[in-house]
Every structure is written in structure tokens, then in C-alpha cells.
Design an enzyme around this catalytic site. Structure first.
Site, PDB file in Angstrom:
ATOM      1  N   HIS A  62       0.845  -1.200   0.000  1.00  0.00           N
ATOM      2  CA  HIS A  62       0.000   0.000   0.000  1.00  0.00           C
ATOM      3  C   HIS A  62       0.883   1.254   0.000  1.00  0.00           C
ATOM      4  O   HIS A  62       1.212   1.797   1.051  1.00  0.00           O
ATOM      5  CB  HIS A  62      -0.911  -0.007   1.226  1.00  0.00           C
ATOM      6  CG  HIS A  62      -2.011   0.994   1.151  1.00  0.00           C
ATOM      7  ND1 HIS A  62      -3.240   0.789   1.727  1.00  0.00           N
ATOM      8  CD2 HIS A  62      -2.091   2.213   0.564  1.00  0.00           C
ATOM      9  CE1 HIS A  62      -4.020   1.840   1.512  1.00  0.00           C
ATOM     10  NE2 HIS A  62      -3.327   2.721   0.803  1.00  0.00           N
ATOM     11  N   LEU A  65       2.958   6.448  -5.002  1.00  0.00           N
ATOM     12  CA  LEU A  65       4.166   6.997  -5.624  1.00  0.00           C
ATOM     13  C   LEU A  65       3.892   8.294  -6.378  1.00  0.00           C
ATOM     14  O   LEU A  65       4.816   8.945  -6.848  1.00  0.00           O
ATOM     15  CB  LEU A  65       4.798   5.961  -6.559  1.00  0.00           C
ATOM     16  CG  LEU A  65       5.398   4.730  -5.862  1.00  0.00           C
ATOM     17  CD1 LEU A  65       5.969   3.759  -6.895  1.00  0.00           C
ATOM     18  CD2 LEU A  65       6.464   5.128  -4.850  1.00  0.00           C
ATOM     19  N   ARG A  66       2.612   8.653  -6.527  1.00  0.00           N
ATOM     20  CA  ARG A  66       2.165   9.959  -7.044  1.00  0.00           C
ATOM     21  C   ARG A  66       2.414  10.200  -8.530  1.00  0.00           C
ATOM     22  O   ARG A  66       1.887  11.162  -9.086  1.00  0.00           O
ATOM     23  CB  ARG A  66       2.815  11.095  -6.250  1.00  0.00           C
ATOM     24  CG  ARG A  66       2.542  11.081  -4.753  1.00  0.00           C
ATOM     25  CD  ARG A  66       1.076  11.098  -4.428  1.00  0.00           C
ATOM     26  NE  ARG A  66       0.808  11.282  -2.997  1.00  0.00           N
ATOM     27  CZ  ARG A  66      -0.345  10.989  -2.428  1.00  0.00           C
ATOM     28  NH1 ARG A  66      -1.335  10.476  -3.149  1.00  0.00           N
ATOM     29  NH2 ARG A  66      -0.524  11.176  -1.133  1.00  0.00           N
ATOM     30  N   HIS A 181     -10.974   0.770   0.519  1.00  0.00           N
ATOM     31  CA  HIS A 181     -10.847   1.855   1.493  1.00  0.00           C
ATOM     32  C   HIS A 181     -12.201   1.913   2.193  1.00  0.00           C
ATOM     33  O   HIS A 181     -13.151   2.497   1.677  1.00  0.00           O
ATOM     34  CB  HIS A 181     -10.531   3.164   0.770  1.00  0.00           C
ATOM     35  CG  HIS A 181     -10.517   4.369   1.654  1.00  0.00           C
ATOM     36  ND1 HIS A 181      -9.359   5.035   1.987  1.00  0.00           N
ATOM     37  CD2 HIS A 181     -11.517   5.048   2.275  1.00  0.00           C
ATOM     38  CE1 HIS A 181      -9.646   6.063   2.769  1.00  0.00           C
ATOM     39  NE2 HIS A 181     -10.962   6.086   2.962  1.00  0.00           N
ATOM     40  N   ASP A 307       0.653   2.609   3.789  1.00  0.00           N
ATOM     41  CA  ASP A 307      -0.168   3.686   3.222  1.00  0.00           C
ATOM     42  C   ASP A 307       0.698   4.937   3.049  1.00  0.00           C
ATOM     43  O   ASP A 307       0.275   6.064   3.340  1.00  0.00           O
ATOM     44  CB  ASP A 307      -1.392   3.983   4.083  1.00  0.00           C
ATOM     45  CG  ASP A 307      -2.390   4.915   3.399  1.00  0.00           C
ATOM     46  OD1 ASP A 307      -2.269   5.132   2.182  1.00  0.00           O
ATOM     47  OD2 ASP A 307      -3.280   5.445   4.093  1.00  0.00           O
ATOM     48  N   HIS A 311       3.175  14.255   0.624  1.00  0.00           N
ATOM     49  CA  HIS A 311       2.521  15.518   0.288  1.00  0.00           C
ATOM     50  C   HIS A 311       3.523  16.656   0.374  1.00  0.00           C
ATOM     51  O   HIS A 311       4.421  16.651   1.230  1.00  0.00           O
ATOM     52  CB  HIS A 311       1.353  15.808   1.231  1.00  0.00           C
ATOM     53  CG  HIS A 311       0.145  14.969   0.977  1.00  0.00           C
ATOM     54  ND1 HIS A 311      -0.593  15.065  -0.184  1.00  0.00           N
ATOM     55  CD2 HIS A 311      -0.449  13.998   1.724  1.00  0.00           C
ATOM     56  CE1 HIS A 311      -1.592  14.194  -0.135  1.00  0.00           C
ATOM     57  NE2 HIS A 311      -1.532  13.543   1.008  1.00  0.00           N
TER      58      HIS A 311
END
Length: 429
Positions: A62, A65-66, A181, A307, A311
Site C-alpha cells: 500500500h 508513488l504519485r 478503502h 499507506d 505531500h
């Protein structure tokens, strides 16, 4: 470094094969060739592992990697460097990119990017629904062929029961895993932290534990109806743990994971309006944390996953309710999880099992083991070395850790992927 490596004199732990013994590990041509007491071939590179645990490289099922679309938060290159520093040799990356990984072309892009710029193994998780919009299923069969290993709308629940039923039914034809989720949006709407005493004290709108447990209860019934494989992401509340326990006792194909922040912290970490303690699901009550710990001890929760959610500072340095959800966790996964061992919740073998072979098997991957002939993905760590988590010294693009300033024990010394050393702690600045 030569193509032959001998890891000498460590504590070999391989939960997949019931191994926990002192010995050597021989690696050649990127593959594990022998365990035990081995002769050192001429020209071999020797890694001295006295006092170290030698284990399969960790498997984190989980991770965000954006890339593509949010490279200012993280990239495949940066995220996999962080993974290597944390002893994680395999990551499964979530589909909430831009564009969403809901099409084989996006899956192919991620795999190609990982092959050219990644440091560790990267396996994409595809979206359950197109655009993560919860309306229309993706072409799971085509996406599996393109390289997806599971499906999730992570960041959002599959809220429509009829659609989730079809997803579980459709995925069953391929043996694919659906990762949920678990959150009922009608109960969680407007909440930005766990609903309880702390949220009342801070004057922040709460997100009730029932939002998670109600969704898991519903989905377990859909699993019973369809026979589809179902996995609860980042489980965090007592009611959801109980629902998974009931499902597993009845032999249903239900599993779940927990993130280290949910078993190590409670909603008290939000005091002071610390946005690095804001995630979804939120940090929960002491009672919920205790239920999660019991779930780990009883083998109901079988996977530890981070997770990992990077950011940028602009997304976090705002009012609490407007801050983005998520924390980074790849580099703190191992030491924080080792607290479970020292606290008597799990044995070291069981703790490592939850971060190696179990997630690998759920995803159908030939990773997470020191079996002869397996890819030489290996982590060497000192289980006793103490250090303080410093956000400024983390790898990767973003630094939004909820463990900044926490003293932990357990330091990764070397990480190896397919026989190649991709992290060497001796080079730490």
C-alpha cells in the site's frame, strides 16, 4: 561489487520457510543460491552480518508513488529510494494518480518508468472504477495483462453496494484481489479526525468509527454472496477488526492490513492541530488501537503496510481540516513495527511475515522469501540500533512523517534487490 555476494554470519529469518537460524546467504546472478554455512567463492563480495538480521526484503502492498501527475509530491524515482532506505524491496502502488491508473496504457507507463528510474520492484494496483468515480468498472482483465496485481479505488471507497458486488463477482474470474478503502461516505462526510473526546476538545468535526465498520460489515456479506477475494486497507477500528475475524472464522477470502501509525499512535497525536497526524482513516481512540494490537496478536490482521502518502508542504501547512490526508512511512515501517516485538504483541518471525511473504502471496508475487532460486531481495538490519526519526533526513521528495522526533530501534544497514545493493547505510550523510 561482483555478481557473487556472500552475506556472512547473520541471523537468517525467512518466515515463508520457517527459517530462524544463524548462517550465511549466497547470492549469485541476482538469485539466492544457498543458505547455511557456505564456502566463499573466489572473487565474491562479502557482507559481514554479525549482529544483524538477514531477512527477505520487505513487501509494502500500500504505497502512493504519485507519478504520473503529482510529481511535485513524489516521483517513482524518489519514492523507491525511500523504500530502499527502509528495507522495502517491493512496493505495490495505488492508482490515484493523474490520470488515474484505470487503463492498460497508464499501467504500462508506470511499469516502464519504474523499470528505467526505480530502485526497487514496483507493481501497479489498478482502479476498480473508471476515474475512481464509483460508477463504471474498469477492464480488470486487460489491466491484469498489462501488469496490475490488484484493484482498489483507494482514497475513496466503492460506496455503491451493487457496484461492489459486480467488482467482486468480475474479479473472481481472474482470482484478483479487491482492496477496499472502507468508509461509508454518508457517515464520514465533513469529518477531518476521529470522532471522540479529542475532536470535541479541539472543536474539529469528527469522523465516527462506525463509518469504517459499517462498510466492512456490508462488504463481508457481499464476499459471502460472490466468493470474491476482498482485502481491507489500513484497518483502524475495533468493529472492523471484529468483522474481519468473523469472516475469517467462516472461511471467507477476507484479509486486512494495518498501517504502523494506526498501531503506534492515537488521536491524541492531533493535539496541537498537527497536520502531519492527519490521514484517512484518521488516528483512532486508545480502545481502537488496542483492538488493532489484539488483531495482530491473534493473527486476524495479517499484513503491515504503510499507506505511504507523500505531500508537499503547501498541502500540509494549512488549517487542519483543509490539509491533505496522509503521511510518509516507508523508512519508519520496520523500526516502528519492531516495537510490536519488544512489546510482546508478535514474535520477530511473525512481524516479518506480515511485511514479507503474506502480502506477496496476497498479490501473487514471487517475493518475500529467501527460498533457493528466489530473486535475491534481501534486507540486513540491526534490530537494536537506536535512532531518532528526523524528517529532514528522510529520502524521497516529501517529509510529512507523523513520527518526527520519535526514538526508534532498528536500523537498515543494507538493502539488496535482485542481488544488487541499492541502499548502504555506511553512505548515510
Amino acid at each position: 561489487m561482483s555478481g557473487v555476494v556472500v552475506i556472512r554470519g547473520g541471523r537468517l529469518i525467512d518466515p515463508a520457510n520457517g527459517v530462524d537460524a544463524s548462517g550465511d546467504l549466497l547470492v549469485a546472478d541476482g538469485v539466492i543460491r544457498a543458505l547455511g554455512r557456505v564456502d566463499i567463492p573466489a572473487g565474491a563480495t562479502i557482507l559481514h552480518a554479525d549482529g544483524l538480521v538477514v531477512a527477505p526484503g520487505l513487501v509494502d502492498m500500500h504505497v502512493h508513488l504519485r507519478e504520473p501527475g503529482f510529481e511535485y509530491k513524489e516521483t517513482i524515482a524518489g519514492g523507491t529510494l525511500a523504500a530502499a532506505a527502509g528495507g522495502v524491496t517491493t512496493v505495490a502502488c495505488m492508482p490515484n494518480t493523474r490520470p488515474v491508473n484505470d487503463d492498460p496504457s497508464i499501467t504500462a507507463f508506470i511499469r516502464q518508468k519504474a523499470a528505467s528510474e526505480g530502485t526497487v520492484n514496483v507493481f501497479p494496483i489498478g482502479a476498480v472504477t473508471k476515474g475512481l468515480e464509483g460508477r463504471e468498472l474498469t477492464e480488470m482483465g486487460l489491466m491484469l495483462k498489462a501488469g496490475c496485481v490488484a484493484f482498489s479505488d483507494d482514497g475513496r471507497p466503492v460506496a455503491d453496494a451493487g457496484l461492489m458486488r459486480r467488482a467482486l463477482d468480475y474479479s473472481r474470474a481472474f482470482g484478483a484481489l479487491i482492496i477496499q478503502h472502507a468508509e461509508d461516505p454518508s457517515l464520514s462526510a465533513g469529518g477531518c479526525m476521529h470522532e471522540g473526546v479529542i475532536s470535541s476538545r479541539l472543536g474539529l468535526p469528527g469522523l465516527p468509527a462506525a463509518a469504517e465498520s459499517v462498510m466492512v460489515d456490508r462488504d463481508v456479506r457481499l464476499v459471502e454472496l460472490t466468493g470474491g477475494r476482498y482485502h481491507v486497507a489500513h484497518i483502524s477500528v475495533a468493529g472492523a477488526v471484529e468483522a474481519v475475524a468473523r469472516a475469517r472464522s467462516r472461511g471467507l477470502p477476507v484479509s486486512c492490513e494495518v498501517a504502523p501509525h494506526h498501531f503506534a499512535l492515537t488521536d491524541e497525536a492531533v493535539l496541537g492541530y498537527d497536520t502531519d497526524a492527519k490521514m484517512s482513516p484518521p488516528l483512532r481512540s486508545t480502545e481502537d488501537r488496542n483492538a488493532v494490537l489484539e488483531g495482530l496478536a491473534r493473527g486476524i490482521i495479517t499484513v503491515i503496510a504503510t499507506d505511504h502518502a507523500p505531500h508537499d508542504q503547501d498541502s500540509k501547512r494549512v488549517e487542519f481540516c483543509h490539509a491533505s490526508n496522509g503521511v510518509v512511512g516507508l523508512e519508519t515501517m520496520l523500526p516502528v513495527s519492531l516495537e510490536l516485538v519488544r512489546d510482546g504483541v508478535m514474535t520477530l518471525v511473525d512481524c516479518l511475515r506480515a511485511m514479507t511473504v503474506t502480502p506477496a502471496r496476497l498479490l501473487g508475487l514471487d517475493r518475500g522469501t529467501l527460498s533457493i532460486g528466489a530473486p535475491a531481495d534481501v534486507v540486513l538490519f540491526d534490530p537494536d540500533e537506536s535512532w531518532v526519526v528526523d524528517a529532514a533526513r528522510l529520502h524521497g521528495t516529501s517529509r510529512n512523517t507523523c513520527f518526527h522526533g520519535r526514538r526508534v530501534r532498528g536500523r537498515v544497514k543494507w538493502t539488496m534487490v535482485s542481488g544488487k545493493v541499492v541502499h548502504d547505510d555506511r553512505l548515510r550523510a
